[in-house]
Design an enzyme around this catalytic site. Sequence first.
Site, PDB file in Angstrom:
ATOM      1  N   TRP A   1       6.157-141.182  54.494  1.00  0.00           N
ATOM      2  CA  TRP A   1       6.588-142.143  55.781  1.00  0.00           C
ATOM      3  C   TRP A   1       5.615-143.357  55.573  1.00  0.00           C
ATOM      4  CZ3 TRP A   1       4.898-144.778  60.341  1.00  0.00           C
ATOM      5  CH2 TRP A   1       5.881-144.998  61.246  1.00  0.00           C
TER       6      TRP A   1
ATOM      7  N   ASN B   1      -2.156-137.505  52.926  1.00  0.00           N
ATOM      8  CA  ASN B   1      -1.762-137.669  54.070  1.00  0.00           C
ATOM      9  C   ASN B   1      -2.825-138.390  55.391  1.00  0.00           C
ATOM     10  OD1 ASN B   1      -0.043-137.620  56.797  1.00  0.00           O
ATOM     11  ND2 ASN B   1      -0.787-135.642  57.256  1.00  0.00           N
ATOM     12  N   GLY B   2      -2.496-139.402  55.727  1.00  0.00           N
ATOM     13  CA  GLY B   2      -3.604-140.049  56.540  1.00  0.00           C
ATOM     14  C   GLY B   2      -3.716-141.462  56.636  1.00  0.00           C
TER      15      GLY B   2
ATOM     16  N   LYS C   1      17.479-140.079  73.385  1.00  0.00           N
ATOM     17  CA  LYS C   1      18.113-139.162  72.503  1.00  0.00           C
ATOM     18  C   LYS C   1      19.178-139.770  71.908  1.00  0.00           C
ATOM     19  CE  LYS C   1      16.182-136.779  72.344  1.00  0.00           C
ATOM     20  NZ  LYS C   1      15.094-135.837  72.150  1.00  0.00           N
TER      21      LYS C   1
ATOM     22  N   GLU D   1      18.428-142.633  69.549  1.00  0.00           N
ATOM     23  CA  GLU D   1      17.324-142.305  68.458  1.00  0.00           C
ATOM     24  C   GLU D   1      18.415-141.759  67.278  1.00  0.00           C
ATOM     25  OE1 GLU D   1      15.277-138.681  69.888  1.00  0.00           O
ATOM     26  OE2 GLU D   1      13.710-138.914  68.316  1.00  0.00           O
TER      27      GLU D   1
ATOM     28  N   HIS E   1      19.822-154.768  91.100  1.00  0.00           N
ATOM     29  CA  HIS E   1      18.592-155.649  91.182  1.00  0.00           C
ATOM     30  C   HIS E   1      18.525-156.459  89.727  1.00  0.00           C
ATOM     31  CE1 HIS E   1      17.238-154.051  95.214  1.00  0.00           C
ATOM     32  NE2 HIS E   1      17.690-152.842  94.741  1.00  0.00           N
TER      33      HIS E   1
ATOM     34  N   LYS F   1       9.589-136.857  62.250  1.00  0.00           N
ATOM     35  CA  LYS F   1       9.382-135.716  63.355  1.00  0.00           C
ATOM     36  C   LYS F   1       7.988-135.868  63.960  1.00  0.00           C
ATOM     37  CE  LYS F   1      10.771-132.246  65.854  1.00  0.00           C
ATOM     38  NZ  LYS F   1      11.524-132.313  66.855  1.00  0.00           N
TER      39      LYS F   1
HETATM   40  C1  AGP Z   1      11.984-136.733  70.427  1.00  0.00           C
HETATM   41  O1  AGP Z   1      13.245-136.948  70.164  1.00  0.00           O
HETATM   42  C2  AGP Z   1      11.293-138.114  69.365  1.00  0.00           C
HETATM   43  N1  AGP Z   1      11.453-137.886  68.236  1.00  0.00           N
HETATM   44  C3  AGP Z   1       9.953-138.602  69.871  1.00  0.00           C
HETATM   45  O2  AGP Z   1      10.072-139.144  71.041  1.00  0.00           O
HETATM   46  C4  AGP Z   1       8.982-137.400  70.320  1.00  0.00           C
HETATM   47  O3  AGP Z   1       9.103-136.721  71.428  1.00  0.00           O
HETATM   48  C5  AGP Z   1       7.435-137.946  70.260  1.00  0.00           C
HETATM   49  O4  AGP Z   1       7.470-138.519  69.190  1.00  0.00           O
HETATM   50  C6  AGP Z   1       6.706-137.147  70.549  1.00  0.00           C
HETATM   51  O5  AGP Z   1       6.361-136.166  69.635  1.00  0.00           O
HETATM   52  P1  AGP Z   1       5.328-134.939  70.089  1.00  0.00           P
HETATM   53  O6  AGP Z   1       6.292-134.321  71.305  1.00  0.00           O
HETATM   54  O7  AGP Z   1       5.465-134.261  68.908  1.00  0.00           O
HETATM   55  O8  AGP Z   1       4.050-135.242  70.475  1.00  0.00           O
END
Ligand code: AGP
Length: 592
Positions: free
Chosen positions: A74, A100-101, A473, A476, A492, A587
Amino acid sequence: MCGIVGSIGKINTRKYLIDGLYSLDYRGYDSAGLAFLDSSNELKIFKAVGKVEVLDSIAPKEFESSIGIGHTRWATHGAPNETNCHPHVSSHKEIAIVHNGVIENYRALKTRLMGYGYSFESETDTEVIANLLEFNYRKNHDVLDGIRRTIDELEGSFALAIIVKDQPDRLYFMKRSSPLFIGLGDEYKLLASDAVPMIKYTNKFVDLKDDEYGYISKEEVALFKGYDKLEPEITHQSPEFLNRDLGDNPNYMIKEIQETPQVITRLIDNYFDGEKFLFNPKMIEAIKKSDDIIFIACGTSYHASLMGVKYMQYLGKRSEAYVASEWAYFPVFTSKKPLYILLSQSGETADLIRCQKIINSRGSINIAITNTKGSTIERNATFSCLLFSGLEIAVASTKVFSAQVCLLALLTGAIEKHTNVVTHLSVVTSALEKIIENKQDIENIASKIENASMIFFIGRGNDYIASMEASLKMKEISYMHCEAFAGGELKHGPIALVDKDTCLIAFNSDMSTNLALRNNVKEIEARGAKSFVISYSSFMKDDDAFLVDNVKSYLSTIVMVFVSQYLAYYVTLHKGLNIDKPRNLAKSVTVE
Ligand code: AGP
């Protein structure tokens, strides 16, 4: 925010790397790559922009190798192109790494290394590590010494798998802040960002801690921290919670939505033995003694936290919720005995980890509510509560939202010693089962809203919280422009946006606001918008779009959000978009 894998020994290297990357692509899917030493110890590298499928199609179908590393990316530093794709190789081609990091001081290190004649092809911070490792290794041709020096010089987070070309019998690693696990087989050893890629091969793991480094070989694990050699601590993981099978489902999101009733039942079984709650009594005592319960989370988990605030306020406690990325930089300390509740599906969200560091540095009690055993946030919390929801793979969180709210309700029941919350939750599972039976009706609503220019979600009280989650949701995964409002707020300002291309979804689960909410709907309809009311059946109206069975009002959010998950799912399905992996997202958000 990436996923890494590595293997050494008697194992099908290609299969482990590629299958492993498929299972880690929830951590990012901008590009993927792998490297291995072939039977003549030549370093081979394959890289592909896009998802693991692309890498799978370009990498040789078979290769003879007993050491390899892989990466799914990513993008943070540099565009998602082939040059920036991992693995990265050092200037003299002695070292190949996946990372990763994020390295915070990479610019200064890069400038220094360029002064020593090192060249750079990519824009990444990772290539700096490859060159720094090689530079330090070359000082006395001792890889472990080179890694130790490199760890001392790096600022930031890293989990690395490292191939050193002239040492084909060892796969090196180092770790700080980003997760890294070793999997132990009799004739092979594995590395991965989580246990999932390895569970088919072993259930014995070493969960590496910060600043640990070393190597794995076919037979052994050598672990170090600083100059000390450590004994690896072996843990076991149950395959049941790491199951990735799709079964007959076309994608993970629908599978995970449909698992929600079982997830709630499993959660009850884990925290209630039929007579009493099974939470850690010290944790319950700590909550009772605190004078302020502060929830911190991101995204969907933040929306679940808003329900937590309501529950704590119901108990007469002062309570509030903060978005982690805000609190991390603008924390407020207004109480003498605060207790923090950190909600996170992954337990690896960087914004929340930053908050936890601040909380721990002040010696404050914090409870992690997470779905991921062994995650950073779970490990560093004073107390933790697992959600036992099984893997959630679709980027859009569904079953875990319900599990989070359910757990907060159980916790509230435990504090109050009110076991009837368990009965109330059983009613919720029946209501959800009925929604599953009637999902075709939700698909029909989806067909009517999917061409709108904008969707408003409204509700009052708990339904307002449901609206916020429903809107997130839908945005997204369907990329539709959505907004959530408290029903009474429309007039308002936001009502100015409404025209005939606007659709309105109204959640209606509270008798006390039923009339007011329905008036809000009328106001929007009068401006030409189409409206769809999702209502409790006990105060339905003939033209309501969808009815749900009544559940206790403090649990209504679970039911309303469940309907909205289906709605987002069907809109996205009809648009032909990638449901499990929406654009630009991952994710697990392990960068700030
Ligand atoms: C949820 O549908 C999202 N992908 C996102 O908002 C997610 O909830 C958020 O990044 C937090 O992730 P976590 O619960 O793993 O900390």
